[in-house]
Design a protein around this motif. Structure first.
Motif, short mmCIF file in Angstrom:
data_model
loop_
_atom_site.label_atom_id
_atom_site.label_comp_id
_atom_site.label_asym_id
_atom_site.label_seq_id
_atom_site.Cartn_x
_atom_site.Cartn_y
_atom_site.Cartn_z
N VAL A 1 -4.39 10.71 6.48
CA VAL A 1 -3.60 9.67 5.82
C VAL A 1 -2.20 9.65 6.42
CG1 VAL A 1 -2.71 8.85 3.62
CG2 VAL A 1 -4.96 9.88 3.73
N GLU A 2 -1.67 10.84 6.69
CA GLU A 2 -0.35 10.93 7.34
C GLU A 2 -0.41 10.21 8.69
OE1 GLU A 2 2.49 11.95 6.37
OE2 GLU A 2 3.61 13.01 7.92
N SER B 1 0.05 2.76 10.80
CA SER B 1 0.05 1.45 10.14
C SER B 1 1.45 0.86 10.01
CB SER B 1 -0.59 1.57 8.76
OG SER B 1 0.18 2.45 7.96
N GLU C 1 -0.82 11.34 -0.97
CA GLU C 1 -1.93 11.62 -0.06
C GLU C 1 -1.44 11.85 1.36
OE1 GLU C 1 -6.29 9.94 -1.12
OE2 GLU C 1 -4.90 8.56 -0.15
N ALA C 2 -0.40 11.10 1.75
CA ALA C 2 0.13 11.29 3.10
C ALA C 2 0.63 12.72 3.28
CB ALA C 2 1.26 10.30 3.35
N CYS D 1 4.18 11.44 -8.70
CA CYS D 1 3.75 12.09 -7.47
C CYS D 1 3.66 13.58 -7.72
CB CYS D 1 4.79 11.87 -6.37
SG CYS D 1 4.48 10.42 -5.41
N ARG E 1 0.51 7.14 -5.32
CA ARG E 1 -0.70 7.86 -4.93
C ARG E 1 -0.79 8.00 -3.41
NH1 ARG E 1 -4.69 10.27 -3.87
NH2 ARG E 1 -6.81 10.08 -4.66
N THR E 2 -0.46 6.94 -2.66
CA THR E 2 -0.61 6.99 -1.21
C THR E 2 0.42 7.93 -0.59
OG1 THR E 2 0.80 5.06 -1.03
CG2 THR E 2 -1.55 4.68 -1.05
N TYR F 1 0.83 -1.20 0.00
CA TYR F 1 0.00 0.00 0.00
C TYR F 1 0.87 1.26 0.00
CZ TYR F 1 -3.34 3.49 1.58
OH TYR F 1 -4.10 4.61 1.69
N TRP F 2 1.91 1.25 0.85
CA TRP F 2 2.72 2.47 0.96
C TRP F 2 3.75 2.62 -0.16
CZ3 TRP F 2 0.84 6.36 3.11
CH2 TRP F 2 0.02 6.23 4.23
N LYS G 1 -0.33 6.60 8.20
CA LYS G 1 1.01 6.12 7.88
C LYS G 1 1.79 5.86 9.16
CE LYS G 1 4.46 8.78 6.47
NZ LYS G 1 5.08 9.81 5.63
#
Lengths: 185, 562
Positions: A93-94, A100, A86-87, A147, A82-83, A77-78, A97
């Protein structure tokens, strides 16, 4: 306990805004230093959870497969461009991160790795190697910015970091395959 | 008669084996060390010529100019002296520690020897013809004759052979001694050869894939920044390989000579591992004022360079702990009074001791230079030359000299006589005073702005340049003392090798302390340490190298600037 405490210290250090800002300002440091260090922090803190909730891990992760699956899902995922974007733009989302990577990926890696058979370990490493080569290829030869937050040159740098990591993993696999430690120890 | 002879040789073989002495292996070390000290003699004279020229006392002829001399001086002392000494010394240690070299390993060592010598001859010919006055760093866009680079490539291959030989030897020993730690001096050797093996990859890529196609004209231009970066990834590691070699004697040999014990086996091994992991990345601080590198990357690398200082501080602590404990055991008293109990008259102690003391200012200078702002002041001045002579010329080479006073008799089956010991003590003091004069004045005149890598000039009698003259004169005085030191040292080595009285000399390896803690087996897992080292290297070099290659300026054609 000691270990978990150092893990917590590392985690706090990584969360401090100036540190987090600096690490996120360079794409390759963001993905290849901050994120693995978060996993390492979780890996160290795992000892605390293992001692505190032994029943939980026995019940849900007896053979290590669920744990390593969770680890792989979080890692993959990371690794998506895109992720990462978003973070940087969305606070929640940050926060996800920072939650998770240590607590879902790091803790489950610690709890699962020793339970895996050598076949299982090799499958994990080989699939990460293949993934890293693929991502390296993507980041280096993608003609467009993947990005919004990072320049093209940073993306190429990250691609090379993926490729060199993959080379490192291949060396490790070769070393594991050809060298039998029991012949020496 | 024959039986008697057989008995005699049988007895001799047995004592040799007990002492860990293998005549065929000794021949390898002897050849390597002989070449090293011949290089010292020739390189030393070339250094004298440079010193006299810089003082304005000697005009070099056009057919043998300053830059030629400088290139040859660098190549002889930086590559030949150090590489041959290191390999000769560590192969002696491997042979002694690990029950004799395997026949296969001996073959590797001899082929390495021959290939290196061929490479060296090939590199020297163009220097003598003034076709390769590129100095030892051979920075592009200065381009030498292609043969020069082919020679360098052969030297790399030769050293690689020695690395592989050492790896085979250590792996074989470990297979036969499961679960045991590799003896400490061989452990040092392993670390050094691991570093050499990986560091040489960088310079091999630079020479084979960048410079050789470029000097032959197969490609038109070269990426200067990439070449410099690859050079220093190797160059700085080489510096620390010398240092690690010297340190091995400080940790293992010096305690034995003063009659003490090794202080901590674990600490010693951790220092070696730390140096192996962090070393290659330190190379970047040699480029700290290069253009084209952004400040963030430079800052990161200052951190990496200073990290190397940490194991050095651990070393200093451990060594002085050994000295004090040993001296107190011998009845030394008081805060400083125990100093009197050290064997000051023994060259095998004195030379490495002064070398260690010299490393205090040398290390401090190194820290100053790896700081961007401070380096701006000194980078292109004689200060750097002074630093280099203090580190290599004193800390490392004086330790090598100290080693030679037991290693050469050991491999030659002879003994160190009191006369040669006295000569050695005199040589050590001459060298110390000479180096203080030379290196000290180089440092100072560098602060005043005198540039490095230039032959003597008064810049049209400019007042500033004339102000350097007194210091440059001191430099020449130091250089003259040093050449006396070189002659005495080379005489001592060849005397011990061929003329000293026959006899057995011990290979001095200190024991661990009685109540030493057990070293964890983790220290033997070289696979792990090498993987960590590769990760650290990738962390350090991927960002700048990608930047240099992707955003490269137009490349440069070859230039002959002389």
């Amino acid at each position: 306990m000691n270990q978990s405490f150092y893990g917590l210290l590392l985690f706090i250090f990584l969360v401090i805004p100036p540190v987090a800002n600096f690490m996120e300002s360079v794409m390759v440091i963001h993905m290849h230093m901050q994120m693995p260090m978060l996993v390492i922090a979780g890996f160290l803190m795992a000892r605390f959870f293992q001692k505190r909730f032994p029943g939980f891990f026995v019940k849900w992760n007896s053979n290590g497969l669920p744990g390593i699956l969770l680890f792989v899902i979080i890692m993959v995922y990371w690794m998506l461009p895109r992720t990462m974007d978003e973070a940087l733009t969305t606070q929640t989302v940050e926060a996800f991160k920072f939650f998770s990577l240590p607590f879902l990926a790091g803790v489950s890696l610690r709890n699962s790795w020793k339970k895996l058979s050598s076949l299982g370990k090799n499958v994990v490493i080989i699939s990460f190697t293949v993934m890293f080569i693929g991502l390296g290829w993507l980041y280096i030869w993608s003609p467009v910015q993947l990005c919004n937050n990072y320049l093209l040159i940073e993306q190429v740098t990250l691609g090379w970091a993926f490729l060199t990591t993959a080379i490192g993993l291949v060396i490790y696999l070769g070393y594991n395959f050809f060298i039998d430690p029991s012949a020496y120890e | 008669m024959k039986m008697e002879a057989d008995l005699k040789t049988g007895f001799k073989d047995k004592t040799n084996k007990m002492l860990g002495f293998y005549p065929e292996d000794a021949k390898i070390s002897k050849s390597y060390i002989a070449v090293a000290f011949i290089a010292l003699l020739v390189g030393g004279f070339l250094g004298l010529l440079q010193g006299l020229n810089r003082a304005g006392l000697l005009e070099l002829p056009t057919w043998f100019n300053y830059y030629q001399v400088l290139t040859a001086h660098g190549l002889l002392l930086i590559l030949v002296l150090t590489a041959f000494f290191t390999i000769g010394y560590f192969y002696a240690a491997l042979s002694h520690n690990l029950g004799g070299l395997l026949p296969k390993v001996r073959k590797f060592a001899w082929s390495g020897f021959v290939i290196k010598l061929i490479g060296f001859v090939l590199a020297v010919i163009p220097i003598l013809m003034n076709e390769a006055s590129v100095m030892y760093t051979f920075y592009p866009p200065m381009a030498a004759h292609p043969v020069f680079y082919i020679g360098l490539a052969l030297i790399v291959v030769g050293v690689w052979m020695c690395c592989i030989g050492a790896f085979i030897q250590v792996a074989n020993w470990r297979k036969n001694h499961k679960g045991q730690h590799v003896p400490i001096l061989s452990y040092f050797a392993t670390g050094v050869f691991v570093l050499l093996f990986f560091a040489l990859m960088f310079v091999a890529v630079e020479v084979l894939f960048m410079i050789i196609p470029w000097v032959f004209g197969w490609v038109e231009t070269i990426n200067v920044m990439v070449a410099r970066t690859l050079f220093w990834a190797f160059g700085h590691t080489l510096v620390n390989i010398w240092y690690l070699t010297a340190v091995s004697a400080w940790y293992v040999v010096v305690p034995k000579i003063i009659g003490g014990k090794r202080w901590s086996d674990l600490l010693t091994r951790v220092v070696i591992i730390a140096l192996v992991i962090m070393n290659i990345t330190g190379g970047f601080h040699h480029q700290i004022i290069d253009p084209g590198i952004n400040e963030v990357v430079k800052f990161m690398h200052v951190f990496m360079s200073l990290a190397i200082g940490f194991p050095s501080l651990m070393t200093a602590f451990a060594l002085f702990a050994v000295f004090e404990r040993t001296a107190r055991r011998k009845g030394g008293k008081g805060l400083v009074g125990w100093w009197k109990k050290m064997p000051w008259g023994d060259v095998r102690f004195l030379a490495p001791f002064i070398a260690m003391v010299a490393f205090i200012p040398a290390g401090a200078g190194g820290i100053a230079q790896s700081t961007n702002q401070l380096d701006q002041v000194v980078h292109n001045t004689m200060w750097i030359v002074g630093h280099f002579h203090l580190t290599l010329g004193m800390s490392v080479v004086m330790t090598f000299f100290g080693i030679s006073y037991w290693l050469v008799p050991y491999i030659s089956n002879r003994v160190l006589t009191p006369q040669i010991n006295r000569l050695g003590v005199i040589q050590t003091w001459i060298w110390t005073i000479g180096m203080i004069f030379m290196s000290g004045s180089m440092h100072y005149v560098g602060l005043l702005g005198s540039p490095r890598r230039t032959s003597y000039s008064t810049y049209g009698d400019h007042a500033t340049a004339l102000g350097w003259d007194p210091y440059l004169m001191l430099l020449a005085v130091g250089g003259t003392l040093l050449i006396i030191g070189v002659i005495l040292q080379v005489y001592a080595v060849f005397n011990m090798m061929f003329f000293a009285p026959k006899g057995e000399t011990e290979f001095p390896i200190a024991e661990e302390e009685d109540n030493a803690t057990k070293t964890p087996y983790l220290t033997e897992r070289w696979g792990l340490w090498i993987v960590i080292m590769l990760i650290v290297v990738a962390m350090a070099y991927v960002i700048p190298l990608t930047e240099f290659i992707v955003n490269a300026p137009p490349g440069s054609p070859p230039f002959k600037t002389w």
